[in-house]
Design a protein around this motif. Structure first.
Motif, PDB file in Angstrom:
ATOM      1  N   MET A   1      17.987  32.091 -17.879  1.00 33.12           N
ATOM      2  CA  MET A   1      18.964  31.290 -18.584  1.00 33.12           C
ATOM      3  C   MET A   1      20.010  32.216 -19.193  1.00 33.12           C
ATOM      4  O   MET A   1      19.692  33.267 -19.727  1.00 33.12           O
ATOM      5  CB  MET A   1      18.280  30.478 -19.683  1.00 33.12           C
ATOM      6  N   ALA A   2      21.249  31.806 -19.121  1.00 30.42           N
ATOM      7  CA  ALA A   2      22.346  32.570 -19.695  1.00 30.42           C
ATOM      8  C   ALA A   2      22.637  32.084 -21.113  1.00 30.42           C
ATOM      9  O   ALA A   2      22.357  30.938 -21.469  1.00 30.42           O
ATOM     10  CB  ALA A   2      23.588  32.422 -18.832  1.00 30.42           C
ATOM     11  N   PHE A   3      23.224  32.997 -21.901  1.00 23.42           N
ATOM     12  CA  PHE A   3      23.621  32.673 -23.262  1.00 23.42           C
ATOM     13  C   PHE A   3      25.118  32.907 -23.406  1.00 23.42           C
ATOM     14  O   PHE A   3      25.697  33.751 -22.722  1.00 23.42           O
ATOM     15  CB  PHE A   3      22.848  33.528 -24.273  1.00 23.42           C
ATOM     16  N   TRP A   4      25.724  32.180 -24.310  1.00 20.08           N
ATOM     17  CA  TRP A   4      27.167  32.195 -24.511  1.00 20.08           C
ATOM     18  C   TRP A   4      27.453  32.243 -25.997  1.00 20.08           C
ATOM     19  O   TRP A   4      26.681  31.728 -26.805  1.00 20.08           O
ATOM     20  CB  TRP A   4      27.785  30.923 -23.925  1.00 20.08           C
ATOM     21  N   ASP A  15      22.872  27.541 -21.512  1.00 17.05           N
ATOM     22  CA  ASP A  15      23.491  26.748 -20.455  1.00 17.05           C
ATOM     23  C   ASP A  15      23.458  25.251 -20.754  1.00 17.05           C
ATOM     24  O   ASP A  15      24.365  24.519 -20.366  1.00 17.05           O
ATOM     25  CB  ASP A  15      22.804  27.014 -19.115  1.00 17.05           C
ATOM     26  N   ASP A  16      22.424  24.793 -21.438  1.00 16.02           N
ATOM     27  CA  ASP A  16      22.286  23.367 -21.725  1.00 16.02           C
ATOM     28  C   ASP A  16      23.194  22.890 -22.859  1.00 16.02           C
ATOM     29  O   ASP A  16      23.537  21.713 -22.914  1.00 16.02           O
ATOM     30  CB  ASP A  16      20.834  23.037 -22.081  1.00 16.02           C
ATOM     31  N   TYR A  28      25.838  36.108 -21.217  1.00 13.87           N
ATOM     32  CA  TYR A  28      25.036  37.240 -21.666  1.00 13.87           C
ATOM     33  C   TYR A  28      23.590  36.988 -21.282  1.00 13.87           C
ATOM     34  O   TYR A  28      23.151  35.840 -21.185  1.00 13.87           O
ATOM     35  CB  TYR A  28      25.156  37.411 -23.186  1.00 13.87           C
ATOM     36  N   ASP A  29      22.846  38.063 -21.080  1.00 10.11           N
ATOM     37  CA  ASP A  29      21.445  37.945 -20.668  1.00 10.11           C
ATOM     38  C   ASP A  29      20.526  37.505 -21.792  1.00 10.11           C
ATOM     39  O   ASP A  29      19.502  36.867 -21.547  1.00 10.11           O
ATOM     40  CB  ASP A  29      20.934  39.273 -20.106  1.00 10.11           C
ATOM     41  N   THR A  30      20.881  37.877 -23.032  1.00  3.00           N
ATOM     42  CA  THR A  30      20.008  37.540 -24.163  1.00  3.00           C
ATOM     43  C   THR A  30      20.814  36.875 -25.271  1.00  3.00           C
ATOM     44  O   THR A  30      22.031  37.031 -25.362  1.00  3.00           O
ATOM     45  CB  THR A  30      19.326  38.794 -24.744  1.00  3.00           C
TER      46      THR A  30
END
Length: 60
Positions: A1-4, A15-16, A28-30
């Motif tokens: 899952m990506a983070f923003w 993403d949700d 971002y990865d984390t």
């Protein structure tokens, strides 16, 4: 899952829960990386500005 990182709200999103494209930085990865998005961007901008200065002055 990506983070923003949402610059409008100052919150980390996934993403949700991600806001509009124009409001987010990432992916971002984390979650931790996303929370530091503004700091990371500022550091990169400073480095790029310094590289531009050196190039313009013929140091590189």
């Amino acid at each position: 899952m990506a983070f923003w990182f949402n610059v409008a709200t100052g919150q980390v999103e996934n993403d949700d829960t991600r806001g509009m494209d124009s409001d987010v930085m990432g992916p971002y990865d984390t979650e931790e990386e996303a929370s530091r998005a503004l700091q990371t961007a500022a550091e990169k901008t400073k480095a790029w500005d310094e590289a531009d200065r050196r190039w313009e002055e013929g140091e590189d």
